[in-house]
Design an enzyme around this catalytic site. Sequence first.
Site, mmCIF file in Angstrom:
data_model
loop_
_atom_site.group_PDB
_atom_site.id
_atom_site.type_symbol
_atom_site.label_atom_id
_atom_site.label_comp_id
_atom_site.label_asym_id
_atom_site.label_seq_id
_atom_site.Cartn_x
_atom_site.Cartn_y
_atom_site.Cartn_z
ATOM 1 N N CYS A 406 27.110 55.140 2.342
ATOM 2 C CA CYS A 406 27.606 54.172 0.994
ATOM 3 C C CYS A 406 27.729 55.078 -0.128
ATOM 4 O O CYS A 406 29.111 55.320 -0.163
ATOM 5 C CB CYS A 406 26.244 54.759 0.454
ATOM 6 S SG CYS A 406 25.373 55.645 0.190
ATOM 7 N N HIS A 450 21.146 55.947 -2.243
ATOM 8 C CA HIS A 450 22.283 55.151 -2.466
ATOM 9 C C HIS A 450 23.693 55.553 -4.033
ATOM 10 O O HIS A 450 22.935 56.581 -5.060
ATOM 11 C CB HIS A 450 22.063 53.574 -2.772
ATOM 12 C CG HIS A 450 22.662 52.452 -2.740
ATOM 13 N ND1 HIS A 450 23.041 53.208 -1.382
ATOM 14 C CD2 HIS A 450 23.519 51.662 -3.291
ATOM 15 C CE1 HIS A 450 24.377 51.495 -1.107
ATOM 16 N NE2 HIS A 450 24.221 50.942 -2.282
ATOM 17 N N ASP A 466 28.847 46.854 -4.670
ATOM 18 C CA ASP A 466 28.668 47.647 -4.295
ATOM 19 C C ASP A 466 29.114 47.382 -2.602
ATOM 20 O O ASP A 466 28.793 46.790 -1.983
ATOM 21 C CB ASP A 466 26.902 47.465 -3.462
ATOM 22 C CG ASP A 466 26.033 48.244 -3.416
ATOM 23 O OD1 ASP A 466 27.278 49.376 -2.411
ATOM 24 O OD2 ASP A 466 25.383 48.361 -2.967
#
Lengths: 647, 315
Positions: A406, A450, A466
Amino acid sequence: MKRSQPDPLSREQTPWLFAAALVTTLPHTLQQPWWLSALGGLLFAWAFLLWREDRRLPGRWILLALVVAGIAAILADFRTLLGREAGVATLVLFMAMKLLELRSRRDATVIVMLGYFLLLTHYFHSQDIPTGLWLLFALWVVTAALVRLQAATMPPRENLFQAGSLLAQALPFMLVLYLLFPRINGPLWGLPADAFTGQTGLSDSMAPGNIANLVRSGEIAFRVRFDEALPARQQLYWRGPVLESFDGRTWRQSTRPANPERIEELGPRIAYEMTLEAHGQRWLLALDAPVTLPAGANLDGRLSALAPRPVEKRQRLRLSSSPAYRLNTAESPLSLSDNLRLPANNNPQTRELARNWQAQANDPAEVIALALRHFREEPFHYTLQPPLLGRDGIDDFLFRTRRGFCEHYAAAFVVLMRNAGIPARVVTGYQGGELNPRDGYLVVRQSEAHAWAEVWLEQRGWIRVDPTAAVAPERIERGIVDALPAGEPLPAFLLRHGDWLHDLRHRWEALNNAWNQHILGYDTQRQRDLLSRLGFAVDWRQLVIALGLACALILALVTAWSLRQRIRPAPEIRLWHRAQRRIGIHCAPGETPLAFAARLRAADPALAARFDPVVRHFMLARYAPDNPNSLAALAAAVKRLPRRRIA
Amino acid sequence: MSSKNTPILGGRPHAFTPILDAANQVILGKPAEVRLAAACLLAGGHLLIEDLPGLGKTTLAHTLARLLGLQFARVQFTADLLPADITGVSIFDREHGSFRFIPGPVFSQLLLADEINRATPKTQSALLEAMEEGQVSIEGETRALPSPFFVIATQNPADQIGTFPLPESQLDRFLMRIELGYPGRDAERALLAAGSRRQASDQLASLLTPEQLPQLQAEVAALHVSPALIDYVQALIEATRNHAGFRHGLSPRAGLALLSAARAWAWLAGRDMVLPDDVQAVFAPVARHRLHGAQGGTLASRAEIDALLATVAIP
């Protein structure tokens, strides 16, 4: 100067002291440097061998040399003898050395006292249930060693029993002190400066690999209980530090002074209670976007909630958030220019790509869509094991390796946006969580760490984007396990080996949570609630009075019980009385058992014949030299008596 | 006591079984008294027999001396008896030109002191000191008495004129005090038919070697006494101290005497432990002469002792 040992230790007492030393130092091997464990083990083995062979203990010069060497090693390793880790290490070393100096009862008492103290130091590292259980066991062993010092020849079972009964007697006092001793917010004594080392959690910077490392930890970051239904997974963005300045490799928090946020709430609020584990930083990891905060907490100007002080112990917080919001539609020019800044001469290919998109698109939203499509359609992979990146890390990632976690996607996306003239920043935190069906808590672990991006658009303010969701939508929808490709070497705790193991894990964590909530989380507030429910006004003076009264009451009860035990007749007397009740004839006060038997024989020869064994075994149990079997024989004889009542 | 046939506990035969049987052949109808006298001897104490003349006091002493193979001497106490008559004197031996010690009757293993209360207190105490110390000091020289040393003293309670009753402190020197009393009907008849018992006792053979008695005494002294039994002895002693009918309670020495007598009684019963029954059996002989009525003078009555035994609970 040689002094005689006034109270030498017997051979039978020493193994108990070995056991006490072992149980109190053993868990420290998990924390302390390996060489200390090895040294302790060697000293222990040496002391044990000397004891087994019944040999002389080493002289004082050898011991002195060992102490000096040990302390030098600790100084070399920790650079101090004080503080938490070094202090505990010193004590462990002393404990192991003392075993080589076990001559008198005084030395043994030192072992026992040191043992009790070392027990406490384990709580520096862990306060969970297994630690508690182990320490209870260790407490028992140390107390048994203490009992052994007083009674060298007691059988071991009796010894353990005595120690257990001593601890059982202390239990009510422990409960009363736990419930009533005035609770003080914060540690009772000043803890050494290194008391909170080794906590895991997000850091205030992000370089490739940071979060991927964090994900390997199964530790729980926090638990949440929502007042109402669990929100959708896609809404569960737990906001940590916002990283705005980028030096080409590492993302850091900006030092720009904060302006207060202007949040427009666009939907209903979600209220929840969070139990946050200690992580040594100030972030509270509220759900996006936090609207009410606990007392003392505030927002940092980038929508991250901050506690007044670093979170160095587990905290329970009440929060509410608004998942639908609009943030800072009017942003300060300073902030916008900060979020467009990139290091010069860095990642030229990325800049090229972004400029192309900017030229193609009519507005920023279209650039975002192009970028997300790029991630979605090009062969990007979501993996915990990304290849190493070179000097132009973003270029390497976007055009060469295309494998990342991520943090890679968020960083690359933000760099792309900034190159396209759209203010953007990296937000770190946690995403998702696992609902424990056993207790209804949502558990968020370090593995849920994250990183995502935020872009600022005219009239819409800061919007969350995202990019990981574009590459691996499962990460957001179902969690990290489903997002990672098959064959990825996952940490064992993340794997779901069938349902029963998973269920067991849920149960264990629910138990731990209950322990945290109710036992460890018993703070000033809970104590106050409990006391006012019991009808005490909340005042420390009354608390002390209640404490004193409760202790006095327990003391009185324990005394009464032990007095009762003392006046309670001996077992053979109780059996003798039972025998008389059974036949319905009773012995006169001054009548001897033999005289009673004679009277019985005159009155009822048949009954007397059956009663005579009772008389015989009673006299053997009561007046003969001690015999372990006599009580059992008496009990058997009483059992054989006919049940009869003589009117 | 317990049963007529096999007892519930004990009954193991021992060295004294034949001795008691033989003694009962001579002293008819008095098995309990004979047994008490034997217990007193085994416990290493001295015996005081208080009774009228002609009831067999001397025969008892004589019989025991014969059966146990003890060297026997008898002193008739009178008002003009001097201490030296008991302990012995040194006389000048012309042939050797030196003093020679002629031992008195106290230098025997079993001494019968008849009518001890007829002698002056000075003479009485000479004997009683010898009993207590196991030695006598004559003319500055200490001489050990033989071992075992056992005194049976008799007192005539009826005829009090011209006597010097033993003070309480002296009575305490006797482990037991017993009364023989008249024989039972059958025993008396057998006695009358068979004639005087003195000849019978003279014909008795020794059933014990001189070394055996000290061994048996040591065995008796080592007999097991449980804490529960000590509790009982203590309760009895405390009861005498708190009893309104007695001037004083029993002394610690009396308590020790009670335990050693009970041990001897238990040993005679063939047991290797002491039971409350043993304590009760010897309690009256051991305690009565040490307890005095609250009004003064008289000894505690048998009824008072029995009432005490019946009320003190056995712990």
